[in-house]
Design a protein around this motif. Structure first.
Motif, PDB file in Angstrom:
ATOM      1  N   THR A   6       0.828  -1.203   0.000  1.00 13.22           N
ATOM      2  CA  THR A   6       0.000   0.000   0.000  1.00 13.22           C
ATOM      3  C   THR A   6       0.862   1.252   0.000  1.00 13.22           C
ATOM      4  O   THR A   6       1.823   1.356   0.747  1.00 13.22           O
ATOM      5  CB  THR A   6      -0.887   0.005   1.257  1.00 13.22           C
ATOM      6  N   ASP A  91      -6.465  -1.382  -1.474  1.00 12.75           N
ATOM      7  CA  ASP A  91      -5.738  -0.944  -0.293  1.00 12.75           C
ATOM      8  C   ASP A  91      -6.643  -0.706   0.909  1.00 12.75           C
ATOM      9  O   ASP A  91      -6.185  -0.788   2.044  1.00 12.75           O
ATOM     10  CB  ASP A  91      -4.985   0.358  -0.605  1.00 12.75           C
ATOM     11  N   MET A 135      -5.162  -7.800  -0.514  1.00 16.77           N
ATOM     12  CA  MET A 135      -4.444  -6.606  -0.088  1.00 16.77           C
ATOM     13  C   MET A 135      -2.955  -6.853   0.020  1.00 16.77           C
ATOM     14  O   MET A 135      -2.509  -7.925   0.438  1.00 16.77           O
ATOM     15  CB  MET A 135      -4.947  -6.130   1.280  1.00 16.77           C
ATOM     16  N   ASP A 137       0.736  -5.414   1.832  1.00 15.68           N
ATOM     17  CA  ASP A 137       1.085  -4.973   3.176  1.00 15.68           C
ATOM     18  C   ASP A 137       0.641  -3.526   3.381  1.00 15.68           C
ATOM     19  O   ASP A 137       0.725  -2.697   2.476  1.00 15.68           O
ATOM     20  CB  ASP A 137       2.600  -5.062   3.390  1.00 15.68           C
ATOM     21  N   GLY A 139      -2.474  -2.519   4.247  1.00 15.95           N
ATOM     22  CA  GLY A 139      -3.863  -2.246   3.905  1.00 15.95           C
ATOM     23  C   GLY A 139      -4.679  -1.789   5.102  1.00 15.95           C
ATOM     24  O   GLY A 139      -4.216  -1.796   6.246  1.00 15.95           O
ATOM     25  N   ARG A 140      -5.908  -1.404   4.812  1.00 16.98           N
ATOM     26  CA  ARG A 140      -6.805  -0.903   5.859  1.00 16.98           C
ATOM     27  C   ARG A 140      -8.176  -1.562   5.719  1.00 16.98           C
ATOM     28  O   ARG A 140      -8.770  -1.547   4.631  1.00 16.98           O
ATOM     29  CB  ARG A 140      -6.987   0.618   5.740  1.00 16.98           C
ATOM     30  N   LEU A 178      -3.858 -10.202  10.869  1.00 21.44           N
ATOM     31  CA  LEU A 178      -3.297  -9.465   9.740  1.00 21.44           C
ATOM     32  C   LEU A 178      -2.207  -8.478  10.151  1.00 21.44           C
ATOM     33  O   LEU A 178      -1.545  -7.890   9.295  1.00 21.44           O
ATOM     34  CB  LEU A 178      -4.414  -8.714   9.005  1.00 21.44           C
ATOM     35  N   ARG A 181       1.329  -8.260   8.631  1.00 21.64           N
ATOM     36  CA  ARG A 181       1.419  -7.681   7.283  1.00 21.64           C
ATOM     37  C   ARG A 181       1.193  -6.166   7.290  1.00 21.64           C
ATOM     38  O   ARG A 181       1.137  -5.550   6.228  1.00 21.64           O
ATOM     39  CB  ARG A 181       0.396  -8.352   6.370  1.00 21.64           C
ATOM     40  N   ILE A 183      -1.483  -4.691   8.021  1.00 19.75           N
ATOM     41  CA  ILE A 183      -2.878  -4.379   7.698  1.00 19.75           C
ATOM     42  C   ILE A 183      -3.613  -4.078   9.001  1.00 19.75           C
ATOM     43  O   ILE A 183      -3.623  -4.906   9.919  1.00 19.75           O
ATOM     44  CB  ILE A 183      -3.562  -5.545   6.966  1.00 19.75           C
ATOM     45  N   THR A 239      -4.919  -0.236  15.526  1.00 17.17           N
ATOM     46  CA  THR A 239      -5.567  -1.435  14.996  1.00 17.17           C
ATOM     47  C   THR A 239      -6.235  -2.215  16.120  1.00 17.17           C
ATOM     48  O   THR A 239      -5.855  -2.096  17.294  1.00 17.17           O
ATOM     49  CB  THR A 239      -4.555  -2.328  14.242  1.00 17.17           C
TER      50      THR A 239
END
Length: 251
Positions: A6, A91, A135, A137, A139-140, A178, A181, A183, A239
């Protein structure tokens, strides 16, 4: 489609489910203004979806509208794949589509239960599962819940609140899964927001209004700004959390 890392600025690609109006439309437009190409899903409001796409394109970004009924178990994964294929990458996933069936618990039918859980829970899970495989690496994934599921659920909201509560149970372990990564996975919990479905001058507004510390409904743009922040590079260390935007409804 080849997975790619991303980018931290513009030229990202996003999918916003339920993006033809309300919070979804405001989010799609905010992400486009921030430099993302945006796909959005709709069920019946094709005119609204196309109007949002035209506005996205006026910002110099690519926009596409995809018809997808989240009650169909194949629809959400297909929309994720189509968005990634058309835009060339994915992304950002914003799980905004949802429905509410309100009423006394004894009035709710098995059909009501099945459809609400299909749209508000199963479709979100399946979209996340598909997006995780596409996705790159960084990502959201951002889902929309409700402050009712955390603090102020009331009579008549049992089914809707139950379905939205499930998203907290999805968000936290998925963030762990995740995280390696890069994410991020987060849950936004809006309070009373002025939309077509819940207008600030509607018949159910007075009680909601009096319950907020700010004595007003929020706007769709205020919620979209929070989603855009969580989708940004600045929020890379946030996160697995629930972020409430409710005007002090839970204060």
């Amino acid at each position: 489609m080849t997975s790619t890392t991303t980018t931290t600025g513009s030229n990202r690609a996003a999918l916003v489910t339920g993006g033809s109006r309300g919070i979804g439309a405001a989010t799609a437009l905010r992400l486009a203004r921030d430099g993302a190409d945006v796909a959005l899903t709709y069920v019946r409001d094709e005119d609204g979806a196309q109007a949002v796409v035209k506005k996205i394109q006026s910002y110099g970004r690519r926009g596409i509208a995809l018809r997808a009924d989240s009650a169909d178990p194949d629809a959400a994964p297909a929309a994720v794949r189509r968005a990634a294929d058309t835009l060339g990458r994915l992304d950002i996933l914003v799980n905004n589509a949802g429905i509410g069936v309100l009423g006394p618990i004894e009035s709710l039918t098995p059909t009501d239960v099945d459809r609400v859980l299909a749209v508000n829970v199963r479709a979100v899970f399946l979209a996340c599962r598909t997006a995780a495989g596409l996705m790159g690496d960084g990502g959201r994934i951002i889902s929309l819940g409700t402050a009712l599921s955390r603090h102020a659920g009331g009579p008549g909201s049992t089914l809707y609140t139950m379905s939205k509560s499930a998203l907290a149970g999805l968000t936290k372990p998925l963030a762990r899964e995740l995280g390696p990564r890069g994410i991020t996975v987060n849950l936004v919990q809006p309070g009373p927001v002025d939309t077509d479905l819940n207008p600030a001058d509607g018949p159910l507004a007075a009680g909601q209004l009096s319950a907020t510390a700010l004595n007003r409904f929020g706007s769709v743009d205020e919620v979209a700004s929070l989603i855009a922040y969580l989708a940004s590079a600045e929020a890379a260390y946030i996160t697995g959390t629930e972020v409430t935007v409710d005007g002090g409804h839970a204060a």
